[in-house]
Motif scaffolding. Structure first.
Motif, PDB file in Angstrom:
ATOM      1  N   ARG A 164      38.168  26.221  32.773  1.00 57.35           N
ATOM      2  CA  ARG A 164      37.521  26.341  33.920  1.00 57.35           C
ATOM      3  C   ARG A 164      37.824  24.758  34.884  1.00 57.35           C
ATOM      4  O   ARG A 164      37.062  23.763  34.088  1.00 57.35           O
ATOM      5  CB  ARG A 164      36.102  26.860  33.704  1.00 57.35           C
ATOM      6  N   ALA A 166      35.742  22.709  37.672  1.00 59.15           N
ATOM      7  CA  ALA A 166      35.000  22.735  38.679  1.00 59.15           C
ATOM      8  C   ALA A 166      34.255  21.265  38.223  1.00 59.15           C
ATOM      9  O   ALA A 166      34.100  21.762  37.425  1.00 59.15           O
ATOM     10  CB  ALA A 166      34.333  23.828  39.009  1.00 59.15           C
ATOM     11  N   GLU A 289      40.127  33.485  47.570  1.00 64.01           N
ATOM     12  CA  GLU A 289      40.111  34.214  46.039  1.00 64.01           C
ATOM     13  C   GLU A 289      40.220  34.173  45.299  1.00 64.01           C
ATOM     14  O   GLU A 289      39.492  33.862  43.745  1.00 64.01           O
ATOM     15  CB  GLU A 289      39.471  35.484  46.713  1.00 64.01           C
ATOM     16  N   THR A 290      41.658  34.086  44.685  1.00 66.13           N
ATOM     17  CA  THR A 290      42.335  33.609  43.711  1.00 66.13           C
ATOM     18  C   THR A 290      43.575  33.146  44.004  1.00 66.13           C
ATOM     19  O   THR A 290      43.903  32.580  42.709  1.00 66.13           O
ATOM     20  CB  THR A 290      43.534  35.011  43.540  1.00 66.13           C
ATOM     21  N   ASN A 314      32.331  24.661  43.736  1.00 67.32           N
ATOM     22  CA  ASN A 314      32.410  26.140  43.880  1.00 67.32           C
ATOM     23  C   ASN A 314      33.384  27.295  44.192  1.00 67.32           C
ATOM     24  O   ASN A 314      33.518  27.730  43.454  1.00 67.32           O
ATOM     25  CB  ASN A 314      31.165  26.106  44.941  1.00 67.32           C
ATOM     26  N   LEU A 315      34.570  26.347  44.728  1.00 67.92           N
ATOM     27  CA  LEU A 315      35.592  26.731  45.448  1.00 67.92           C
ATOM     28  C   LEU A 315      36.825  26.688  44.350  1.00 67.92           C
ATOM     29  O   LEU A 315      37.485  27.891  43.776  1.00 67.92           O
ATOM     30  CB  LEU A 315      35.979  26.064  46.686  1.00 67.92           C
ATOM     31  N   GLY A 317      36.294  26.657  40.886  1.00 66.16           N
ATOM     32  CA  GLY A 317      35.742  27.252  40.050  1.00 66.16           C
ATOM     33  C   GLY A 317      35.934  29.039  40.145  1.00 66.16           C
ATOM     34  O   GLY A 317      35.900  29.490  39.442  1.00 66.16           O
ATOM     35  N   ARG A 318      35.220  29.701  41.347  1.00 67.80           N
ATOM     36  CA  ARG A 318      35.696  30.716  42.020  1.00 67.80           C
ATOM     37  C   ARG A 318      37.416  30.853  41.700  1.00 67.80           C
ATOM     38  O   ARG A 318      37.510  31.512  40.823  1.00 67.80           O
ATOM     39  CB  ARG A 318      34.699  30.969  43.511  1.00 67.80           C
ATOM     40  N   LEU A 319      38.415  30.217  42.252  1.00 65.15           N
ATOM     41  CA  LEU A 319      39.794  30.503  42.084  1.00 65.15           C
ATOM     42  C   LEU A 319      39.986  30.176  40.587  1.00 65.15           C
ATOM     43  O   LEU A 319      40.546  30.755  40.091  1.00 65.15           O
ATOM     44  CB  LEU A 319      40.484  29.180  43.036  1.00 65.15           C
ATOM     45  N   ASP A 321      38.159  31.022  37.496  1.00 65.54           N
ATOM     46  CA  ASP A 321      37.447  32.167  37.287  1.00 65.54           C
ATOM     47  C   ASP A 321      38.597  33.133  37.041  1.00 65.54           C
ATOM     48  O   ASP A 321      38.669  34.257  36.672  1.00 65.54           O
ATOM     49  CB  ASP A 321      36.251  32.390  37.558  1.00 65.54           C
ATOM     50  N   ASN A 322      38.390  33.572  38.821  1.00 62.37           N
ATOM     51  CA  ASN A 322      39.323  34.977  39.357  1.00 62.37           C
ATOM     52  C   ASN A 322      40.235  34.777  38.927  1.00 62.37           C
ATOM     53  O   ASN A 322      41.170  36.136  38.624  1.00 62.37           O
ATOM     54  CB  ASN A 322      39.048  34.751  40.765  1.00 62.37           C
TER      55      ASN A 322
END
Length: 356
Positions: A164, A166, A289-290, A314-315, A317-319, A321-322
């Motif tokens: 991950r 982030a 998102e991805t 945060n961005l 980590g979101r990308l 994970d997604n």
């Protein structure tokens, strides 16, 4: 030909299966052949020849020799010279009474179909089904009068270790051929632009030289970033995993594309993706998102996206994970049932190919 109802069809996967040759990337047909064989299908695959002319001869010879043990051809259809193989192979398969699944590839396919509509109609018209790895190609086929089933490109998730990101460190990774279609000079220019804000940013560039590696190196010198970019050549599976694990952001600067496996591989490793908004990439990548999208050859916008990604954990980590979840949707466990539903449909009487 024996009926394929109530049993696995005997498959012949036809196309450029050249990944066994040094310096050549594994192709989608090879991945499918290996997984279908492991799942208990009778699989004939052709051809692994690196030379396109020897490959054509091998394809035709294999189809002649093996015609009595093939029910269904999975034809890997590419534009350009590769379409000649598709034409000749599908003509033989139709003569032998085999079912034909046209499996389309490449971001250049829509332009090719528009340029050669009669040739396209003749070849694709032989198909019992058309499969596209993206809605982008499915729409292009629809404009020619056919309906395509969308089945995503497949990767072997076990080959990619997830980490991950982030935060995301300013360590960029670019991996395609050094060819104008993939716009490698844009990656160098993006590096220079990002370094004006984040001076510690580095870039690894990997891939076969198709004529532009020297230009990319010269551009790095011109922009004064030659010490921040490393050219590592073509990467085998181990090298890809190693370089991908060391990086934190994946760049795709393509000018034409469909549903690139390189992006899916980056997702599988947890790399946030920043790519150009061309071809099928908008269907593949959901902006914010991805991945992050930038206009074609827009260095400033792509650079700003990378800086934002580096500064916003945060961005990132979101990308990360997604993206991994998107890669999991392309695993064999998810893709196999989609192919098997298609085979079941082919086993039942139905109208071939062209939508009504």
């Amino acid at each position: 030909m024996r009926t394929i109802a109530n049993r696995k069809p005997r498959l012949c996967i036809v196309g450029p299966l050249v990944g066994r040759n040094a310096g050549h990337a594994t192709q989608q047909g090879e991945v499918l052949a290996a997984h279908f064989a492991a799942a208990g299908y009778c699989v004939t695959a052709t051809s692994t020849a690196a030379n396109r002319y020897l490959r054509l001869l091998d394809v035709l010879g294999t189809l002649l020799r093996s015609r009595r043990r093939i029910d269904t051809m999975l034809l890997q259809v590419y534009s350009g010279r590769g379409f000649v193989v598709g034409d000749m192979a599908s003509a033989l398969a139709r003569r032998f009474g085999q079912r034909i699944v046209m499996h389309l590839h490449g971001g250049g396919m829509p332009a090719f179909m528009a340029r050669f509509p009669r040739w396209t109609r003749r070849v694709l018209g032989r198909g019992d089904a058309i499969v596209a790895p993206s809605p982008f190609l499915a729409r292009a086929v629809a404009r020619q009068g056919w309906a395509a089933t969308v089945i995503p490109n497949l990767i072997d998730l076990s080959a990619y270790s997830f980490r991950r990101r982030a935060p995301a460190r300013p360590q960029l990774f670019w991996m395609r051929c050094f060819h104008a279609v993939y716009n490698p000079l844009m990656a160098v220019r993006v590096l220079a632009h990002v370094r004006s804000t984040v001076p510690e940013t580095t870039l690894v560039m990997a891939g076969q030289d198709k004529g532009l590696e020297r230009s990319a190196r010269s551009e790095a010198v011109r922009l004064g970033v030659q010490d921040a970019v490393r050219f590592v050549g073509f990467l085998d599976a181990r090298g890809k995993a190693s370089e991908g694990a060391a990086a934190d952001v994946f760049l795709s600067t393509n000018r034409i594309d469909n549903a690139p496996v390189a992006v899916i591989e980056a997702w599988a490793m947890g790399l946030p993706v920043v790519c150009t908004d061309v071809g099928g990439l908008r269907d593949l990548v959901r902006d914010g998102e991805t991945g992050l999208l930038a206009p074609d050859d827009d260095v400033a916008t792509m650079s700003a996206a990378i800086v934002l990604l580096i500064r916003d954990p945060n961005l990132a980590g979101r990308l990360s994970d997604n993206g991994r979840r998107e890669a999991e949707r392309r695993s064999w466990a998810q893709v196999q049932p989609q192919w098997e539903r298609l085979f079941e449909q082919l086993a039942a009487p139905q109208t071939r190919g062209r939508s009504q």
